[in-house]
Motif scaffolding. Structure first.
Motif, PDB file in Angstrom:
ATOM      1  N   THR A 106      64.009  29.184 -64.459  1.00 39.08           N
ATOM      2  CA  THR A 106      64.516  29.682 -63.183  1.00 39.08           C
ATOM      3  C   THR A 106      65.908  29.094 -62.950  1.00 39.08           C
ATOM      4  O   THR A 106      66.158  27.934 -63.254  1.00 39.08           O
ATOM      5  N   THR A 107      66.823  29.915 -62.421  1.00 30.39           N
ATOM      6  CA  THR A 107      68.159  29.433 -62.091  1.00 30.39           C
ATOM      7  C   THR A 107      68.204  29.083 -60.610  1.00 30.39           C
ATOM      8  O   THR A 107      67.761  29.864 -59.769  1.00 30.39           O
ATOM      9  N   VAL A 108      68.695  27.893 -60.306  1.00 29.25           N
ATOM     10  CA  VAL A 108      68.719  27.404 -58.921  1.00 29.25           C
ATOM     11  C   VAL A 108      70.093  26.839 -58.586  1.00 29.25           C
ATOM     12  O   VAL A 108      70.875  26.517 -59.474  1.00 29.25           O
ATOM     13  N   ASP A 109      70.359  26.730 -57.300  1.00 26.00           N
ATOM     14  CA  ASP A 109      71.598  26.107 -56.820  1.00 26.00           C
ATOM     15  C   ASP A 109      71.345  24.604 -56.757  1.00 26.00           C
ATOM     16  O   ASP A 109      70.563  24.134 -55.940  1.00 26.00           O
ATOM     17  N   CYS A 110      71.979  23.839 -57.646  1.00 26.20           N
ATOM     18  CA  CYS A 110      71.730  22.403 -57.724  1.00 26.20           C
ATOM     19  C   CYS A 110      72.613  21.577 -56.792  1.00 26.20           C
ATOM     20  O   CYS A 110      72.705  20.357 -56.937  1.00 26.20           O
ATOM     21  N   THR A 111      73.294  22.243 -55.822  1.00 25.01           N
ATOM     22  CA  THR A 111      74.052  21.459 -54.846  1.00 25.01           C
ATOM     23  C   THR A 111      73.065  20.706 -53.943  1.00 25.01           C
ATOM     24  O   THR A 111      73.427  19.725 -53.318  1.00 25.01           O
ATOM     25  N   THR A 112      71.831  21.195 -53.854  1.00 30.89           N
ATOM     26  CA  THR A 112      70.754  20.437 -53.209  1.00 30.89           C
ATOM     27  C   THR A 112      69.695  20.210 -54.286  1.00 30.89           C
ATOM     28  O   THR A 112      69.472  21.096 -55.123  1.00 30.89           O
ATOM     29  N   PRO A 113      69.061  19.043 -54.302  1.00 32.64           N
ATOM     30  CA  PRO A 113      68.069  18.772 -55.351  1.00 32.64           C
ATOM     31  C   PRO A 113      66.955  19.822 -55.353  1.00 32.64           C
ATOM     32  O   PRO A 113      66.394  20.138 -54.309  1.00 32.64           O
ATOM     33  N   PRO A 114      66.654  20.399 -56.519  1.00 33.70           N
ATOM     34  CA  PRO A 114      65.638  21.451 -56.595  1.00 33.70           C
ATOM     35  C   PRO A 114      64.223  20.908 -56.428  1.00 33.70           C
ATOM     36  O   PRO A 114      63.941  19.759 -56.766  1.00 33.70           O
ATOM     37  N   LYS A 115      63.348  21.750 -55.905  1.00 30.72           N
ATOM     38  CA  LYS A 115      61.941  21.387 -55.683  1.00 30.72           C
ATOM     39  C   LYS A 115      61.089  21.886 -56.851  1.00 30.72           C
ATOM     40  O   LYS A 115      61.319  22.973 -57.371  1.00 30.72           O
ATOM     41  N   PHE A 116      60.123  21.081 -57.229  1.00 27.92           N
ATOM     42  CA  PHE A 116      59.167  21.411 -58.286  1.00 27.92           C
ATOM     43  C   PHE A 116      57.761  21.277 -57.699  1.00 27.92           C
ATOM     44  O   PHE A 116      57.499  20.346 -56.942  1.00 27.92           O
ATOM     45  N   GLU A 117      56.854  22.191 -58.076  1.00 27.86           N
ATOM     46  CA  GLU A 117      55.490  22.147 -57.563  1.00 27.86           C
ATOM     47  C   GLU A 117      54.494  22.116 -58.716  1.00 27.86           C
ATOM     48  O   GLU A 117      54.670  22.819 -59.718  1.00 27.86           O
ATOM     49  N   PHE A 118      53.449  21.294 -58.541  1.00 27.11           N
ATOM     50  CA  PHE A 118      52.438  21.105 -59.576  1.00 27.11           C
ATOM     51  C   PHE A 118      51.044  21.161 -58.950  1.00 27.11           C
ATOM     52  O   PHE A 118      50.864  20.837 -57.778  1.00 27.11           O
ATOM     53  N   ASP A 119      50.063  21.543 -59.764  1.00 29.04           N
ATOM     54  CA  ASP A 119      48.671  21.548 -59.339  1.00 29.04           C
ATOM     55  C   ASP A 119      47.895  20.652 -60.293  1.00 29.04           C
ATOM     56  O   ASP A 119      47.765  20.955 -61.473  1.00 29.04           O
ATOM     57  N   GLY A 120      47.416  19.529 -59.764  1.00 30.96           N
ATOM     58  CA  GLY A 120      46.594  18.627 -60.560  1.00 30.96           C
ATOM     59  C   GLY A 120      45.133  18.956 -60.335  1.00 30.96           C
ATOM     60  O   GLY A 120      44.757  19.427 -59.261  1.00 30.96           O
ATOM     61  N   ARG A 121      44.312  18.728 -61.349  1.00 24.72           N
ATOM     62  CA  ARG A 121      42.879  19.013 -61.214  1.00 24.72           C
ATOM     63  C   ARG A 121      42.090  17.896 -61.889  1.00 24.72           C
ATOM     64  O   ARG A 121      42.336  17.563 -63.043  1.00 24.72           O
ATOM     65  N   ILE A 122      41.145  17.337 -61.119  1.00 23.28           N
ATOM     66  CA  ILE A 122      40.213  16.349 -61.655  1.00 23.28           C
ATOM     67  C   ILE A 122      38.855  17.036 -61.728  1.00 23.28           C
ATOM     68  O   ILE A 122      38.362  17.546 -60.720  1.00 23.28           O
ATOM     69  N   THR A 123      38.266  17.075 -62.925  1.00 24.38           N
ATOM     70  CA  THR A 123      36.971  17.713 -63.120  1.00 24.38           C
ATOM     71  C   THR A 123      35.931  16.627 -63.382  1.00 24.38           C
ATOM     72  O   THR A 123      36.187  15.690 -64.150  1.00 24.38           O
ATOM     73  N   GLY A 124      34.783  16.753 -62.727  1.00 25.50           N
ATOM     74  CA  GLY A 124      33.739  15.756 -62.915  1.00 25.50           C
ATOM     75  C   GLY A 124      32.475  16.164 -62.195  1.00 25.50           C
ATOM     76  O   GLY A 124      32.374  17.259 -61.633  1.00 25.50           O
ATOM     77  N   SER A 125      31.500  15.268 -62.207  1.00 24.50           N
ATOM     78  CA  SER A 125      30.250  15.532 -61.517  1.00 24.50           C
ATOM     79  C   SER A 125      29.751  14.246 -60.885  1.00 24.50           C
ATOM     80  O   SER A 125      30.031  13.152 -61.367  1.00 24.50           O
ATOM     81  N   GLY A 126      29.045  14.392 -59.780  1.00 21.47           N
ATOM     82  CA  GLY A 126      28.507  13.242 -59.076  1.00 21.47           C
ATOM     83  C   GLY A 126      28.972  13.233 -57.637  1.00 21.47           C
ATOM     84  O   GLY A 126      29.467  14.232 -57.113  1.00 21.47           O
TER      85      GLY A 126
ATOM     86  N   VAL B  58      32.698  20.508 -58.623  1.00 26.13           N
ATOM     87  CA  VAL B  58      32.908  20.128 -60.016  1.00 26.13           C
ATOM     88  C   VAL B  58      34.375  19.818 -60.313  1.00 26.13           C
ATOM     89  O   VAL B  58      34.673  19.196 -61.316  1.00 26.13           O
ATOM     90  N   SER B  59      35.283  20.265 -59.436  1.00 28.16           N
ATOM     91  CA  SER B  59      36.677  19.890 -59.634  1.00 28.16           C
ATOM     92  C   SER B  59      37.393  19.844 -58.289  1.00 28.16           C
ATOM     93  O   SER B  59      37.041  20.569 -57.362  1.00 28.16           O
ATOM     94  N   VAL B  60      38.374  18.953 -58.228  1.00 28.99           N
ATOM     95  CA  VAL B  60      39.184  18.800 -57.020  1.00 28.99           C
ATOM     96  C   VAL B  60      40.626  19.107 -57.406  1.00 28.99           C
ATOM     97  O   VAL B  60      41.153  18.562 -58.368  1.00 28.99           O
ATOM     98  N   SER B  61      41.246  20.018 -56.638  1.00 25.88           N
ATOM     99  CA  SER B  61      42.620  20.422 -56.892  1.00 25.88           C
ATOM    100  C   SER B  61      43.552  19.583 -56.017  1.00 25.88           C
ATOM    101  O   SER B  61      43.294  19.374 -54.838  1.00 25.88           O
ATOM    102  N   LEU B  62      44.641  19.091 -56.604  1.00 26.19           N
ATOM    103  CA  LEU B  62      45.585  18.217 -55.905  1.00 26.19           C
ATOM    104  C   LEU B  62      46.991  18.791 -56.050  1.00 26.19           C
ATOM    105  O   LEU B  62      47.589  18.708 -57.116  1.00 26.19           O
ATOM    106  N   PHE B  63      47.510  19.388 -54.977  1.00 28.61           N
ATOM    107  CA  PHE B  63      48.867  19.945 -55.001  1.00 28.61           C
ATOM    108  C   PHE B  63      49.870  18.804 -54.890  1.00 28.61           C
ATOM    109  O   PHE B  63      49.679  17.864 -54.111  1.00 28.61           O
ATOM    110  N   LYS B  64      50.955  18.860 -55.662  1.00 35.08           N
ATOM    111  CA  LYS B  64      52.005  17.839 -55.572  1.00 35.08           C
ATOM    112  C   LYS B  64      53.358  18.506 -55.724  1.00 35.08           C
ATOM    113  O   LYS B  64      53.627  19.175 -56.714  1.00 35.08           O
ATOM    114  N   GLY B  65      54.209  18.319 -54.721  1.00 31.19           N
ATOM    115  CA  GLY B  65      55.583  18.802 -54.775  1.00 31.19           C
ATOM    116  C   GLY B  65      56.523  17.620 -54.926  1.00 31.19           C
ATOM    117  O   GLY B  65      56.293  16.573 -54.331  1.00 31.19           O
TER     118      GLY B  65
END
Length: 172
Positions: free
Chosen positions: A76-96, A125-132
């Motif tokens: 993606t092309t962005v205007d870097c005069t302001t720091p660009p934002k990045f978004e991620f989705d973390g997932r922890i899978t488990g039971s209990g 069974v899994s927890v989603s963790l959004f992180k920007g």
């Protein structure tokens, strides 16, 4: 003594040093106290154990997988005069049942940028963790690359996203 952390309260301990933990949330606390007859206060840090269910033993989650997916797409092309934002989705899978401690790191740094506890209950069974995050832009940079790693220290597992590279607009 005064106990401060996720909740704060005044408490007394019995002669055996036991403390009534009813209603105390799991987490790290600081305890300030004074030995009898001493004018000097003391302070210690402690972690309360996870809550125990009546008759159920303490909850425990078996983590099977930790993964991170980049929601921001490379190229993606962005205007870097302001720091660009990045978004991620973390997932922890488990039971209990119980809490799973986690923390995020940015690129190759080992220093946590955020941390927390993912709560598991029966049926989850899994927890989603959004992180920007905001990418750091160096002078005369044509691209900004970011990746995040999600760590679950108690399970000895981590998951790393792919590297995401954004292209800066040419202002020349």
């Amino acid at each position: 003594m005064r106990v401060e952390g996720k909740s704060s309260f005044r408490a007394s301990v019995g002669g055996d040093g036991s403390l009534d933990r009813q209603g105390v949330r799991y987490g790290t606390y600081g305890v300030a106290y004074r030995d009898s007859g001493s004018k000097q206060g003391k302070h210690v840090t402690c972690v309360t154990p996870p809550r125990e269910e009546p008759g159920g033993g303490k909850g425990e989650v078996k983590v099977s997988k930790v993964e991170v997916v980049a929601l921001t797409k490379s190229g993606t092309t962005v205007d870097c005069t302001t720091p660009p934002k990045f978004e991620f989705d973390g997932r922890i899978t488990g039971s209990g049942k119980g809490g799973v401690r986690y923390y995020w790191t940015y690129n190759s740094s080992a220093d946590p940028i955020a941390s927390g506890t993912a709560e598991f209950t029966p049926g989850i069974v899994s927890v989603s963790l959004f992180k920007g995050v905001t990418g750091s832009v160096m002078a005369n940079t044509s691209t900004v690359t970011v990746y995040l790693t999600l760590h679950v220290p108690d399970a000895g597992l981590s998951g790393r996203s792919e590297s995401v590279t954004l292209t800066c607009l040419n202002h020349g």
